[in-house]
Design an enzyme around this catalytic site. Structure first.
Site, PDB file in Angstrom:
ATOM      1  N   HIS A 148      -8.217  -3.725   8.372  1.00 15.10           N
ATOM      2  CA  HIS A 148      -7.522  -3.538   9.651  1.00 15.10           C
ATOM      3  C   HIS A 148      -8.250  -4.257  10.775  1.00 15.10           C
ATOM      4  O   HIS A 148      -9.476  -4.305  10.822  1.00 15.10           O
ATOM      5  CB  HIS A 148      -7.408  -2.045   9.973  1.00 15.10           C
ATOM      6  CG  HIS A 148      -6.543  -1.309   9.005  1.00 15.10           C
ATOM      7  ND1 HIS A 148      -5.169  -1.285   9.119  1.00 15.10           N
ATOM      8  CD2 HIS A 148      -6.845  -0.603   7.889  1.00 15.10           C
ATOM      9  CE1 HIS A 148      -4.670  -0.570   8.113  1.00 15.10           C
ATOM     10  NE2 HIS A 148      -5.661  -0.149   7.356  1.00 15.10           N
ATOM     11  N   HIS A 173       0.837  -1.208   0.000  1.00 21.61           N
ATOM     12  CA  HIS A 173       0.000   0.000   0.000  1.00 21.61           C
ATOM     13  C   HIS A 173       0.870   1.256   0.000  1.00 21.61           C
ATOM     14  O   HIS A 173       1.956   1.267   0.562  1.00 21.61           O
ATOM     15  CB  HIS A 173      -0.921   0.007   1.233  1.00 21.61           C
ATOM     16  CG  HIS A 173      -2.190  -0.762   1.022  1.00 21.61           C
ATOM     17  ND1 HIS A 173      -2.839  -1.413   2.056  1.00 21.61           N
ATOM     18  CD2 HIS A 173      -2.936  -0.982  -0.090  1.00 21.61           C
ATOM     19  CE1 HIS A 173      -3.933  -1.991   1.582  1.00 21.61           C
ATOM     20  NE2 HIS A 173      -4.004  -1.757   0.287  1.00 21.61           N
ATOM     21  N   HIS A 228     -18.654  -4.261   2.176  1.00 25.02           N
ATOM     22  CA  HIS A 228     -17.241  -3.928   2.374  1.00 25.02           C
ATOM     23  C   HIS A 228     -16.797  -4.472   3.726  1.00 25.02           C
ATOM     24  O   HIS A 228     -17.571  -4.509   4.664  1.00 25.02           O
ATOM     25  CB  HIS A 228     -17.043  -2.409   2.341  1.00 25.02           C
ATOM     26  CG  HIS A 228     -15.653  -1.979   2.721  1.00 25.02           C
ATOM     27  ND1 HIS A 228     -14.562  -2.213   1.916  1.00 25.02           N
ATOM     28  CD2 HIS A 228     -15.177  -1.357   3.827  1.00 25.02           C
ATOM     29  CE1 HIS A 228     -13.468  -1.754   2.511  1.00 25.02           C
ATOM     30  NE2 HIS A 228     -13.822  -1.221   3.666  1.00 25.02           N
ATOM     31  N   ASP A 274       0.184  -3.768   8.632  1.00 18.46           N
ATOM     32  CA  ASP A 274      -1.281  -3.699   8.629  1.00 18.46           C
ATOM     33  C   ASP A 274      -1.803  -5.121   8.545  1.00 18.46           C
ATOM     34  O   ASP A 274      -1.313  -5.923   7.754  1.00 18.46           O
ATOM     35  CB  ASP A 274      -1.789  -2.917   7.410  1.00 18.46           C
ATOM     36  CG  ASP A 274      -1.519  -1.427   7.519  1.00 18.46           C
ATOM     37  OD1 ASP A 274      -1.121  -0.967   8.607  1.00 18.46           O
ATOM     38  OD2 ASP A 274      -1.716  -0.724   6.511  1.00 18.46           O
ATOM     39  N   ASP A 318       4.873  18.698  -4.007  1.00 22.50           N
ATOM     40  CA  ASP A 318       3.903  19.447  -4.800  1.00 22.50           C
ATOM     41  C   ASP A 318       4.462  19.542  -6.209  1.00 22.50           C
ATOM     42  O   ASP A 318       5.447  20.229  -6.454  1.00 22.50           O
ATOM     43  CB  ASP A 318       3.704  20.838  -4.187  1.00 22.50           C
ATOM     44  CG  ASP A 318       2.625  21.633  -4.923  1.00 22.50           C
ATOM     45  OD1 ASP A 318       2.046  21.098  -5.903  1.00 22.50           O
ATOM     46  OD2 ASP A 318       2.363  22.774  -4.524  1.00 22.50           O
ATOM     47  N   HIS A 358       0.939   2.701  13.957  1.00 27.31           N
ATOM     48  CA  HIS A 358      -0.079   3.048  12.945  1.00 27.31           C
ATOM     49  C   HIS A 358      -1.315   3.660  13.570  1.00 27.31           C
ATOM     50  O   HIS A 358      -2.336   2.985  13.740  1.00 27.31           O
ATOM     51  CB  HIS A 358      -0.534   1.830  12.126  1.00 27.31           C
ATOM     52  CG  HIS A 358       0.577   1.067  11.485  1.00 27.31           C
ATOM     53  ND1 HIS A 358       0.369  -0.146  10.884  1.00 27.31           N
ATOM     54  CD2 HIS A 358       1.887   1.319  11.354  1.00 27.31           C
ATOM     55  CE1 HIS A 358       1.513  -0.597  10.407  1.00 27.31           C
ATOM     56  NE2 HIS A 358       2.455   0.281  10.684  1.00 27.31           N
ATOM     57  N   ASP A 402      -0.635  -2.854  14.792  1.00 31.79           N
ATOM     58  CA  ASP A 402      -1.486  -1.927  14.018  1.00 31.79           C
ATOM     59  C   ASP A 402      -2.674  -1.416  14.837  1.00 31.79           C
ATOM     60  O   ASP A 402      -3.488  -2.193  15.294  1.00 31.79           O
ATOM     61  CB  ASP A 402      -1.995  -2.701  12.796  1.00 31.79           C
ATOM     62  CG  ASP A 402      -2.933  -1.907  11.896  1.00 31.79           C
ATOM     63  OD1 ASP A 402      -2.954  -0.676  11.999  1.00 31.79           O
ATOM     64  OD2 ASP A 402      -3.624  -2.551  11.081  1.00 31.79           O
TER      65      ASP A 402
END
Lengths: 558, 558
Positions: free
Chosen positions: A368, A74, A364, A162, A443, A390, A194
């Site tokens: 976690h 991720h 869904h 995670d 940026d 985390h 986590d």
């Protein structure tokens, strides 16, 4: 026998925030870096594209860094590598999928040929300097995620990455409870776990429940169906594709990252699709809408994402119409709620039926671990010391409390935050020092050139706009050669405000006539005509409009 | 007997959004306006202070408007009066508390002496032109709220306003089920019902549960306690003050609106406080912290609110310390979540214990009816027609569906949105026309001078900042008299970017040397030096920084 050296844990990101995970393990003068992630911009970081940890400390100790060791692919665990890896330059360890994604990211920065990647298997311990590392399979919302068992002369630390604990995941292979139990039985020095979902009660709900939920939705759907979810959640993609197959719909994918993830997963043999189940988006015209399912990115309503384009009728190949169905197979990430709800309202106004997590929980599941899973992790590993990772401070505090309820003495646990230098010596865990840390804004092509000052300016500009006043003066005399010129942006609609701007100009001229005292400058102040103009304009706009635009003066000498 | 005229319902706000409620009832050429509220700014309406409905339609029909009839005193029902009432100028009807708040708002705009206010009692019907109106007591998160029974020759419409059904409210007097049943028994033509909480299952949880929850928190608290909630929720304030009294704490109030609401409520005898229970904030020094409870505004983390100032150690009279407790007795309004969570993290980092709704549900109850209450409203009133009000499209659609499940034929219900002209004739409900509608932004003293163009500019400024380029040319020849000057704000940190700005200047000069063609202008285009400078700078910043600042050119002729 000499007493083993202490182990040091130095988080540079992820402890006091969600995202930007980066934790250094130091033992005997040598270091490994676990994960190297970005944080996503918020409504406060105006215009910033992404946020990476400040790694000044890591750069200073570059010589000691042996490896990046990645738990999973991720963005909040690997996304900062293109910016940070070049400054360190050591091997990168991870599972196939993780390294596939790392390579993709590095390629975007023309760095992929330079980095040495070491592919790791679960349950095959390897040595990096004083660290013996074993990858332990965990379930998460991306495939091939891992917890790490990191063993030094001092003992074994379990670093969960995670994770959740799904007993019936899509590929049939769940979190490796056996290996965790093995370490727990042997004795674990410390657990770093986590904390993302510590506020959520209960156990992980399995990915399996989504199948039935999707089947029901598809059985009812008469028109086109769009399912939007995270492109990185391969198991979810597979679940959707199989459900489509069962009800006789072909799947077309929309959104660049969806194609990227699928391509990497397919090249690694990590996703198995029924033959002919997926078609190209350009081929959708040849199928009736009730035989079609679009799998789309943009479940968070991201700017210019596929789901947003579809909603706004800007997608080239499909147009939604009344009777179609859109399924958000995702939770709404905090901060995105209002954007997503307005997307849903827009879809509603077209007569499109929208299914989402907040009306249908089974659409869904989170990647976690909620409270009962976190307890199981604590129970299996039975650590002597505990440090939550985390999460925001509130998550970390709550997780420490949860561990306390599981029997971890408060003396044996610690809430550390970014920049803390934590020492673990077998008898105690404590913060012994602090190191530089912070957030660096990316940026466009600039890394770090946008800081708090620039953000403060952007914030000010966004609230009241800007007034530029230009004055041309004669070099010698200092006299104005022309009337001052005004430009504004974001203050008022200029086309309809010519009178106002003329009045503003006159306010500046009046200030020049009356001098500094009339504007309450002190007599001993050195007041330039730019100062006069700025104060005159500030007062004018405050009084006339009740606004405080940024006023920017420019004096040109001729 | 001639057939009665149709009734027209014309929502100008509140239908397709939360807030900004304003509904016109038209009968036989005469109109009343139910509520006149504001909407709050969002992350999209940069710098805007508040949003009011566009009332062009109402102004055009000013001669026909007989009255403003207000259901209750929340800002989203009365807050636009100072801007709208002066353009209409008719009597304002409401309960004592509602009119007390209206008077306060009008006084801020020096309008309070001009408006005729008519105080209304529950269950005492009165006539305004063709409309017979009866106020029906409902419970809500403000005292003296009302549903309206609006009767014309065509029949009775029940307009619920905001409501819930709390059988055991603080003052012992609940929603007037008897009166609602009375109309239901007689026959109700149409129900217009609050949709805000239609996504929430179950019944209203009574304000009473908060008492026990607060008692438990206060029993455990050892240091200072701060409770933050909505200043307008008088019953909640009273609950907190009584709980403080029970555990021997004095209450001090912080935040201007808290004092305003209390003052109005006390002058109307609507709040009864135990003697000596409330002290002035300036007197807190004389009490030990464990004998003190602060009642504070700012539960939504509003900029510069009391709770934010307390958290940032900017409140003059109190300073939080480890061991203190902060209680958020409120839900987090969508869009405010990240701000409030970061406030909570900040409090956590000081060692302050924070209690909130998302960990302890009994610390707050909503003022809006969830599904079972909505069903009860439908059951009691048994309307022939149904139209959901107060909500985004998704709420209105869901409420219509709920009504359908309660037996309201879909032909007899309607989702209307702002600007729809709805006709009800006893046989049908339908949209027969559309009228002008929209959102007007109030920014400082300006009403309506900030529009979408200005917001788009502010958004652009907020993302990439601004570059101003000034060129002084000789009038006759068009030649540059000086090097172009550059000013930037919000692009890069200027002090550290002198080289970059020098390069940018050179890019402009180069553009002048090479001419339009080098910048891909067409040969037949009329290209000024401002056009050249703008394109040159856009390309420069895109290429060099990957950013797209606003580029504003100014040419001065000498």
């Amino acid at each position: 026998m000499s007493r083993p050296a202490p182990l040091h844990l130095i988080p540079l990101g992820g402890l006091s925030e969600i995202g930007m995970n980066l934790m250094i393990y130091e033992y005997d003068g040598q270091m490994i870096v676990i994960d190297c992630g970005i944080a996503f911009p918020t409504s406060e970081t105006l215009g910033v594209d992404l946020i990476i940890p400040d790694i000044q400390f890591l750069v200073e100790h570059r010589q000691q860094v042996l490896a990046f060791v990645l738990t999973h692919g991720h963005e909040d665990h690997i996304g900062a590598l293109p910016y940070i890896w070049p400054q360190i330059g050591c091997p990168i360890y991870g599972t196939d999928m993780t390294l596939g994604l790392v390579e993709h990211r590095l390629r975007e920065h023309q760095l992929h040929t330079q980095a040495k990647m070491v592919h790791v298997d679960y349950r095959r311990p390897f040595q990096i300097g004083p660290f013996n590392i074993c990858y332990i399979r965990v379930t998460h919302s991306i495939v091939q995620a891992a917890a790490l068992a990191i063993t030094t002369a001092l003992g074994t630390v379990i670093h969960t990455g995670d994770f959740n604990i799904d007993h019936t995941p899509k590929n049939g292979v769940g979190t490796d409870l056996f290996r965790l139990a093995h370490y727990g039985e042997q004795g674990v020095l410390a657990l770093l776990s986590d904390s993302t979902n510590v506020t959520v009660a209960g156990n992980t709900r399995s990915e399996q429940i989504i199948e039935k939920c999707l089947d029901n939705i598809l059985a009812e759907a008469t028109g086109l169906v769009v399912v939007t979810t995270f492109a990185s959640n391969l198991h979810r993609l597979q679940t959707v594709i199989e459900a489509a197959e069962r009800c006789g719909r072909k799947v077309a994918m929309v959104g660049r990252s969806m194609l990227t993830y699928m391509q990497i997963a397919r090249s690694l043999g990590l996703i198995k699709l029924p033959a002919d189940s997926v078609i190209d988006i350009k081929a959708v015209d040849y199928l009736p809408r009730e035989k079609l399912l679009l799998l789309s990115t943009g479940s968070q309503g991201e700017n210019n994402s596929a789901m947003v384009r579809i909603t706004n009728d800007e997608q080239r190949n499909v147009r939604l119409q009344a009777g179609d169905t859109v399924v958000f197979s995702s939770a709404f990430i905090p901060g995105n709620e209002t954007t997503i709800w307005s997307l849903i309202n827009m879809l509603n106004s077209k007569g499109v039926s929208v299914k989402h997590y907040y009306a249908q929980r089974d659409i869904h599941v989170s990647g976690h671990a909620p409270q009962e899973d976190l307890k199981l992790m604590l129970a299996l590993t039975r650590p002597r010391f505990f440090m939550p990772i985390h999460g925001e401070l509130r998550h970390l505090n709550m997780h420490r409390q949860l561990a306390h309820e599981m029997g971890i003495d408060l003396q044996h646990s610690l809430v550390a935050t970014n920049g803390d230098y934590v020492e673990l010596d077998g008898h105690s865990i404590r913060i012994v020092d602090h190191v530089p840390h912070g957030r660096v804004f990316v940026d466009g092509k600039g890394v770090g050139d946008v800081g708090d000052v620039v953000l403060r300016d952007r914030k000010h500009l966004s609230e009241d706009g800007i007034v530029v006043v230009v004055m041309v003066i004669e070099k010698e005399s200092g006299h104005l050669l022309e009337r001052p010129e005004l430009l504004t942006r974001g203050v008022v609609y200029e086309d309809e405000s010519q009178d106002l701007l003329e009045d503003a100009k006159m306010a500046v001229e009046e200030a020049f006539d009356l001098g500094p005292k009339a504007l309450d400058f002190n007599e001993d102040e050195d007041v330039g005509i730019d100062d006069l103009a700025v104060r005159a304009l500030r007062r004018f706009f405050k009084k006339r409009l009740g606004r405080r635009p940024v006023v920017l003066p420019l004096v040109m000498e001729m």
